[in-house]
Design an enzyme around this catalytic site. Structure first.
Site, PDB file in Angstrom:
ATOM      1  CG  ASP A  86      40.016  30.608  32.438  1.00 42.53           C
ATOM      2  OD1 ASP A  86      41.090  30.152  32.004  1.00 42.53           O
ATOM      3  OD2 ASP A  86      39.617  31.770  32.205  1.00 42.53           O
ATOM      4  NE  ARG A 111      37.753  31.428  35.861  1.00 44.20           N
ATOM      5  CZ  ARG A 111      38.749  31.283  36.724  1.00 44.20           C
ATOM      6  NH1 ARG A 111      39.617  32.270  36.890  1.00 44.20           N
ATOM      7  NH2 ARG A 111      38.901  30.169  37.417  1.00 44.20           N
ATOM      8  NE  ARG A 157      40.218  39.232  36.507  1.00 44.81           N
ATOM      9  CZ  ARG A 157      40.509  38.006  36.059  1.00 44.81           C
ATOM     10  NH1 ARG A 157      40.187  36.952  36.772  1.00 44.81           N
ATOM     11  NH2 ARG A 157      41.115  37.844  34.897  1.00 44.81           N
ATOM     12  CG  HIS A 186      43.725  36.637  40.477  1.00 45.09           C
ATOM     13  ND1 HIS A 186      43.527  35.587  39.603  1.00 45.09           N
ATOM     14  CD2 HIS A 186      42.489  37.104  40.800  1.00 45.09           C
ATOM     15  CE1 HIS A 186      42.213  35.436  39.393  1.00 45.09           C
ATOM     16  NE2 HIS A 186      41.574  36.340  40.100  1.00 45.09           N
ATOM     17  CB  CYS A 284      46.223  29.702  39.076  1.00 46.50           C
ATOM     18  SG  CYS A 284      47.044  31.284  39.043  1.00 46.50           S
TER      19      CYS A 284
HETATM   20  N1  ARG Z   1      42.231  32.885  32.920  1.00 44.45           N
HETATM   21  C1  ARG Z   1      41.994  32.938  34.332  1.00 44.45           C
HETATM   22  C2  ARG Z   1      41.419  34.274  34.716  1.00 44.45           C
HETATM   23  O1  ARG Z   1      41.808  35.258  34.151  1.00 44.45           O
HETATM   24  C3  ARG Z   1      43.253  32.672  35.079  1.00 44.45           C
HETATM   25  C4  ARG Z   1      43.077  32.580  36.557  1.00 44.45           C
HETATM   26  C5  ARG Z   1      44.332  32.296  37.270  1.00 44.45           C
HETATM   27  N2  ARG Z   1      44.114  32.004  38.634  1.00 44.45           N
HETATM   28  C6  ARG Z   1      44.718  32.573  39.662  1.00 44.45           C
HETATM   29  N3  ARG Z   1      44.514  32.086  40.848  1.00 44.45           N
HETATM   30  N4  ARG Z   1      45.463  33.631  39.500  1.00 44.45           N
HETATM   31  O2  ARG Z   1      40.560  34.377  35.572  1.00 44.45           O
END
Ligand code: ARG
Length: 291
Positions: A86, A111, A157, A186, A284
């Protein structure tokens, strides 16, 4: 910041409306999707059973970078790391305002290691003030700088306590917003800034992604906002990147593109079909370096 007098992507037929909006040149940080894959699922878009074409993801990413460069923006590139599929989503790894860097702290263990790769990039590239957060903070995934206030998302998040931390480190007023739909996990999947210049921020958002109180806050702050519909939200249309005039959008977000054109912006479409399989879009992949 310098004005882009003539955008190379500007269709002459659009020149009259686009003249109302002024682009400013930007500096972005991106990470090539060399090791991109969907190997785990940390948002509802990710299905590890669905095939991903890494070569196509790379081509789509390269086309996005190319669009930025043709619009006159500068793109810095950080080396990708094997084992971090990612890492292409660079927006999640730092918030830079006035040369001050607030790093990231990921919620998902998969991550976590990305944050330190970006911290080292900032250190090697001339940033002197780099603060790593103590709370979960997914950076520009959940933070949107409007030029006057920093809009900050939570709910899935970023920890709401990271909002206060951001205010303290970056020295800008923070407005907290609560996200309520897991597909829009997000802030940058539900809202983006169209214009951050001249102290008159202009934003675009998808109201159902926000709690009732946050919707009232958004209406009060931005009575003039562009309101996106469900089809545009579902294709990641709210994950746009604007320079004040040119707005980079997923190719499917045509209704939103038309709405933006009516407001004097110039939509520039990109195909992000592969990156969307991980729950990402143009924004993203793009961290803005505001030096
Ligand atoms: N697979 C990543 C996650 O879930 C995607 C992140 C996407 N980034 C963003 N800025 N929305 O963290």
């Amino acid at each position: 910041m310098s004005s882009l007098i003539d955008s190379p992507l500007l269709d002459p037929g659009e020149a009259r409306t686009a003249q109302q909006r002024v682009a400013t040149s930007r500096r972005y940080l991106m990470c090539p999707p060399q090791y991109f894959a969907v190997e785990y699922s940390i948002n509802p878009w990710m299905d590890p059973g669905q095939p991903v074409d890494t070569g196509l993801a790379f081509a789509q990413w390269a086309a996005l970078k190319d669009v930025y460069e043709r619009l006159g923006h500068r793109v810095e590139v950080i080396d990708p790391e094997p084992g971090l599929p990612d890492m292409v989503f660079a927006a999640n790894s730092g918030t830079v305002i006035n040369g001050v860097v607030l790093g990231a702290r990921f919620r998902a263990e998969q991550r976590a290691a990305e944050a330190d790769h970006f911290r080292r990039w900032f250190a090697r590239n001339g940033y002197h003030t780099i603060v790593m957060p103590t709370r979960v903070n997914e950076a520009e995934g959940d933070f949107a700088w409007t030029g006057t206030v920093l809009l900050a998302g939570s709910g899935f998040r970023t920890d709401p306590a990271a909002h206060a931390e951001a205010q303290e480190v970056l020295g800008v007023p923070v407005v907290s917003l609560r996200l309520v739909d897991p597909r829009y996990y997000h802030l940058d999947t539900a809202l983006f800034v169209l214009d951050d210049q001249a102290g008159r921020p202009h934003v675009c958002y998808y109201p159902p992604a926000f709690s009732p109180g946050s919707r009232r806050v958004l209406r009060r702050l931005f009575p003039d906002a562009v309101i996106a519909g469900t089809a545009d939200a579902e294709c990641f249309g709210l994950n746009g990147v604007s320079d004040g005039r040119n707005v980079v959008l997923p190719i499917e977000a045509t209704t939103l593109g038309d709405q933006l054109r009516e407001r004097g912006y110039q939509p520039v479409y990109v195909d992000i079909s592969e990156l969307r399989k991980a729950g990402g879009g143009p924004k993203c992949c793009t961290m803005e370096l505001r030096d």
